[in-house]
Design a protein around this motif. Structure first.
Motif, PDB file in Angstrom:
ATOM      1  N   VAL A 269     -17.542  -0.867  -3.160  1.00 56.00           N
ATOM      2  CA  VAL A 269     -18.309  -1.677  -4.112  1.00 56.00           C
ATOM      3  C   VAL A 269     -17.534  -2.677  -4.732  1.00 56.00           C
ATOM      4  O   VAL A 269     -16.210  -2.092  -5.262  1.00 56.00           O
ATOM      5  CB  VAL A 269     -19.234  -0.939  -5.126  1.00 56.00           C
ATOM      6  N   THR A 270     -18.019  -3.559  -5.428  1.00 56.46           N
ATOM      7  CA  THR A 270     -17.222  -4.508  -6.394  1.00 56.46           C
ATOM      8  C   THR A 270     -17.855  -4.671  -7.812  1.00 56.46           C
ATOM      9  O   THR A 270     -17.291  -5.421  -8.930  1.00 56.46           O
ATOM     10  CB  THR A 270     -17.305  -6.073  -5.855  1.00 56.46           C
ATOM     11  N   PHE A 271     -19.040  -3.833  -8.053  1.00 57.18           N
ATOM     12  CA  PHE A 271     -19.651  -3.697  -9.285  1.00 57.18           C
ATOM     13  C   PHE A 271     -19.812  -2.212  -9.824  1.00 57.18           C
ATOM     14  O   PHE A 271     -20.418  -1.322  -8.821  1.00 57.18           O
ATOM     15  CB  PHE A 271     -20.848  -4.402  -9.482  1.00 57.18           C
ATOM     16  N   LEU A 272     -19.649  -1.866 -10.909  1.00 54.66           N
ATOM     17  CA  LEU A 272     -20.181  -0.420 -11.348  1.00 54.66           C
ATOM     18  C   LEU A 272     -20.701  -0.706 -12.589  1.00 54.66           C
ATOM     19  O   LEU A 272     -20.055  -1.248 -13.413  1.00 54.66           O
ATOM     20  CB  LEU A 272     -18.725   0.455 -11.568  1.00 54.66           C
ATOM     21  N   ALA A 273     -21.967  -0.123 -12.741  1.00 59.87           N
ATOM     22  CA  ALA A 273     -22.472  -0.483 -14.051  1.00 59.87           C
ATOM     23  C   ALA A 273     -22.484   1.007 -14.986  1.00 59.87           C
ATOM     24  O   ALA A 273     -22.213   2.054 -14.795  1.00 59.87           O
ATOM     25  CB  ALA A 273     -24.017  -0.085 -13.515  1.00 59.87           C
TER      26      ALA A 273
ATOM     27  N   LYS B  87     -15.132  -6.344  -9.866  1.00 63.11           N
ATOM     28  CA  LYS B  87     -13.655  -6.418  -9.361  1.00 63.11           C
ATOM     29  C   LYS B  87     -13.811  -7.714  -9.108  1.00 63.11           C
ATOM     30  O   LYS B  87     -14.711  -8.237  -8.083  1.00 63.11           O
ATOM     31  CB  LYS B  87     -13.755  -5.602  -8.160  1.00 63.11           C
ATOM     32  N   ALA B  88     -12.941  -8.788  -9.552  1.00 63.06           N
ATOM     33  CA  ALA B  88     -12.694 -10.120  -9.112  1.00 63.06           C
ATOM     34  C   ALA B  88     -11.352 -10.165  -8.522  1.00 63.06           C
ATOM     35  O   ALA B  88     -10.554 -10.075  -9.316  1.00 63.06           O
ATOM     36  CB  ALA B  88     -12.839 -10.987 -10.567  1.00 63.06           C
ATOM     37  N   GLU B  89     -11.336 -10.506  -7.360  1.00 66.81           N
ATOM     38  CA  GLU B  89      -9.955 -11.085  -6.782  1.00 66.81           C
ATOM     39  C   GLU B  89      -9.573 -12.489  -6.718  1.00 66.81           C
ATOM     40  O   GLU B  89     -10.473 -13.361  -6.390  1.00 66.81           O
ATOM     41  CB  GLU B  89      -9.738 -10.231  -5.593  1.00 66.81           C
ATOM     42  N   SER B  90      -8.274 -12.813  -6.977  1.00 70.57           N
ATOM     43  CA  SER B  90      -7.906 -14.003  -6.937  1.00 70.57           C
ATOM     44  C   SER B  90      -6.536 -14.087  -6.402  1.00 70.57           C
ATOM     45  O   SER B  90      -5.724 -13.142  -6.572  1.00 70.57           O
ATOM     46  CB  SER B  90      -7.959 -15.061  -7.972  1.00 70.57           C
ATOM     47  N   ILE B  91      -5.830 -15.278  -6.289  1.00 75.90           N
ATOM     48  CA  ILE B  91      -4.604 -15.362  -5.833  1.00 75.90           C
ATOM     49  C   ILE B  91      -3.965 -16.200  -7.102  1.00 75.90           C
ATOM     50  O   ILE B  91      -4.698 -17.318  -7.329  1.00 75.90           O
ATOM     51  CB  ILE B  91      -4.352 -16.145  -4.642  1.00 75.90           C
ATOM     52  N   ARG B  92      -2.765 -15.812  -7.640  1.00 76.39           N
ATOM     53  CA  ARG B  92      -2.072 -16.462  -8.583  1.00 76.39           C
ATOM     54  C   ARG B  92      -0.879 -17.123  -8.303  1.00 76.39           C
ATOM     55  O   ARG B  92       0.009 -16.495  -7.479  1.00 76.39           O
ATOM     56  CB  ARG B  92      -1.932 -15.538 -10.032  1.00 76.39           C
TER      57      ARG B  92
ATOM     58  N   LEU C 131     -10.835   0.938 -10.466  1.00 71.94           N
ATOM     59  CA  LEU C 131     -10.337   0.166  -9.168  1.00 71.94           C
ATOM     60  C   LEU C 131     -10.508   1.039  -8.041  1.00 71.94           C
ATOM     61  O   LEU C 131     -10.857   0.744  -6.991  1.00 71.94           O
ATOM     62  CB  LEU C 131      -9.285  -0.434  -9.254  1.00 71.94           C
ATOM     63  N   LYS C 132      -9.773   2.341  -8.064  1.00 68.05           N
ATOM     64  CA  LYS C 132      -9.811   3.276  -6.986  1.00 68.05           C
ATOM     65  C   LYS C 132     -11.641   3.515  -6.684  1.00 68.05           C
ATOM     66  O   LYS C 132     -11.728   3.825  -5.636  1.00 68.05           O
ATOM     67  CB  LYS C 132      -9.031   4.607  -7.407  1.00 68.05           C
TER      68      LYS C 132
END
Length: 100
Positions: free
Chosen positions: A43-47, A56-61, A35-36
């Protein structure tokens, strides 16, 4: 089933439980690192090596404060609108009770 066979299964269960705990600790450390790295590189994807990777998927719970609802609406109202599911679990224990 013999007591020896049961004890062997208990030992196997305990060993696997310890391995899982260590893997979860390692996974948490890797998660924090990734995440760091994503934040640092914007970026939101690391291969990985084979093209698969992590996203990286962000949401509100939202969670319901069940104690507050029970206090406000009462036990009868709350219980009528609740799903009750029996749960059975195994916990790792030394079997030794501590004095209070």
């Amino acid at each position: 089933m013999s007591i020896l066979k049961i004890r062997n299964r208990v030992d196997t269960f305990l060993s696997i439980s310890a391995e899982i705990k260590q893997l979860q600790k390692k996974q948490k450390e890797l998660r924090e690192f990734l995440l760091k790295a994503m934040d640092d590189n914007d970026v939101t994807f690391l291969a990985g090596k084979n093209g698969e990777g992590v996203v990286k998927a962000e949401s509100i719970r939202f969670t319901l404060d069940t104690k507050a609802v029970r206090d406000e609406m009462g036990d009868v109202w709350f219980d009528k609108r609740s799903n009750i599911t029996p749960v059975v679990s195994l916990r790792v224990s030394t079997g030794i009770k501590k004095a209070a």
